[in-house]
Enzyme design. Structure first.
Site, PDB file in Angstrom:
ATOM      1  CE  LYS A 154       7.258  -7.071  11.867  1.00  0.00           C
ATOM      2  NZ  LYS A 154       6.315  -5.911  10.502  1.00  0.00           N
ATOM      3  CE1 TYR A 159      -0.045  -7.696   6.366  1.00  0.00           C
ATOM      4  CE2 TYR A 159       1.782  -7.266   7.162  1.00  0.00           C
ATOM      5  CZ  TYR A 159       0.690  -8.201   7.074  1.00  0.00           C
ATOM      6  OH  TYR A 159       0.097  -8.865   8.348  1.00  0.00           O
ATOM      7  CG  ASP A 180       3.289   0.651   9.446  1.00  0.00           C
ATOM      8  OD1 ASP A 180       4.369   0.506  10.341  1.00  0.00           O
ATOM      9  OD2 ASP A 180       2.369  -0.273   8.568  1.00  0.00           O
TER      10      ASP A 180
END
Ligand SMILES: *Cc1c(COP(=O)(O)O)cnc(C)c1O
Length: 421
Positions: free
Chosen positions: A261, A143, A232
């Site tokens: 995040k 993702y 990522d």
């Protein structure tokens, strides 16, 4: 447990918000999502006043938990009092970038943006601009946010309506932990591949750790074919491997890294980091266009930087990783006893029980998708919630330990698993 207020709020939300929420996964819990009133340490209180041990932790950003240390709160408040944002640079952006480049081995320069999605969009554009190539290799079930270049599955078919097939055909998905498939895709398309985009640990579909040698294979293939290796680290950054991130833990040197995040301390954030030679291709030093009104937002920078400084000076990583170990080993015992077909997965402060059907640890996102997803969502998760334990909103998301969690939270959680399984 009375949850009428959440039910009524959801009912109301369905009229004004598509699906009643602003991000799809929030509507996954059955029969309706829980609306939150407030958080404290490792707990959340819902709109009806019920208190839960919270393992969602904002879906990853809240390394410290819901109660921020005084120094973080005052950094946020004093920054806010000086005016929310300017559209001109502030010293904080420089300080935050210096912090990241000091701690993350491969990162020499940073460009801040406003979400993980924006970070991966910009990283892919940069890789394409830098190499002059169009194709990107991604992992099936990896993702990288809600973006056109990575919402692709199978033989390059868009995984959402609205993404042109002509766009998706430049994306080449391969299964994680499958070196053969990676070799094949590079044999066939090597000269056209701008980048391989990979999470160090698949953390949005179960938690799948890399098998020994897999990341080395991707590194070698990228090098041999002149493609960039993009890690990522939006979830793993400043969580797995502590301040060095997963690339420090696994000893890797990606060309580009995406963050999000945790680095915003609970405020909207993303960042692209990497080698100077590549990063300088971004405008205005280079030609690959990149911009954002809110990028490097002062309040976000203050929250993120002070959170990371706190983590560097206090024993945050020992604490969260220690509780992660306790959770995983306690859950191993429960699973061995009561559900040997299930798998306890995770590393550092990430943990999860995947309802596998055969006790085999998942090797890729496909294995996680084949698990007993309905049982987890419809039968198991609601029982945990009734016992005061808030698990991830679907079977695929990670669960996160924060500095605010305690051994008591861990023990209560293991007991609830033992009771509910
Ligand atoms: C969360 C996540 C993203 C997307 O970040 P947003 O801030 O939700 O846009 C991208 N990549 C990974 C690995 C993530 O976990």
């Amino acid at each position: 447990m009375n949850r009428d207020t959440s039910r009524d709020l959801y009912d109301r939300a369905l009229d004004s918000l598509p699906g009643g929420v602003n991000s799809s996964v929030r509507a996954a819990p059955v029969p309706y999502p829980t609306f939150v009133r407030s958080g404290e340490d490792g707990h959340v209180v819902d709109a009806d006043g019920n208190r839960y041990v919270d393992w969602v932790m904002g879906l990853g950003p809240l390394l410290l938990g819901h109660s921020l240390p005084d120094r973080v709160t005052s950094a946020i408040q004093s920054r806010t009092a000086d005016g929310p944002m300017f559209g001109m640079p502030t010293e904080l952006e420089v300080e935050h970038a210096e912090f990241v480049t000091r701690h993350v081995p491969s990162v020499e320069m940073v460009r801040f943006v406003n979400s993980g999605t924006e970070a991966t969009v910009s990283a892919v554009r940069l890789a394409r601009g830098y190499t002059g190539r169009e194709k990107v290799v991604v992992m099936e079930s990896g993702y990288h946010g809600a973006q056109e270049s990575t919402l692709v599955e199978g033989q390059g078919e868009p995984s959402s309506p609205g993404i042109p097939a002509s766009f998706a055909e430049h994306t080449l998905p391969v299964p994680f932990n499958d070196p053969e498939a990676a070799h094949e895709v590079f044999e066939e398309h090597g000269d056209d591949i701008a980048a391989v985009l990979v999470e160090p640990v698949l953390a949005n579909k179960g938690i799948v750790e890399p098998e020994p040698g897999y990341h080395e294979t991707l590194r070698d293939l990228a090098d041999d074919h002149g493609a960039l290796l993009v890690w990522d680290e939006v979830i793993t950054g400043f969580r797995v491997g502590g301040l060095q991130c997963a690339q420090g833990k696994y000893g890797f040197d990606p060309d580009l890294t995406t963050f999000g995040k945790i680095i915003g301390g609970g405020f909207p954030v993303g960042a692209i980091g990497g080698k100077t030679e590549i990063m300088n291709e971004f405008t205005p030093s280079g030609d690959v266009f990149q911009a954002g009104t809110f990028s490097g937002h002062p309040v976000t920078m203050a929250a993120g930087l002070e959170t990371l400084r706190y983590a560097a000076e206090e024993d945050v990583y020992d604490h969260v990783n220690g509780l992660g170990d306790q959770l995983r080993s306690g859950l191993e015992d429960v699973v061995e006893d009561q559900a040997p077909q299930y798998s306890v997965v995770g590393t550092d402060s990430l943990f999860k029980v995947v309802f596998t059907r055969d006790g085999e640890r998942p090797r890729n996102g496909g294995d996680v998708g084949d698990a007993s997803v309905e049982r987890w969502n419809r039968v198991f998760r609601p029982q945990m919630q009734d016992r005061g334990i808030m698990l991830s909103q679907n079977q695929f998301e990670s669960q996160f330990v924060a500095a605010g969690h305690t051994e008591e939270d861990v023990e209560r959680t293991i007991e609830a698993y033992a009771d509910a399984l």
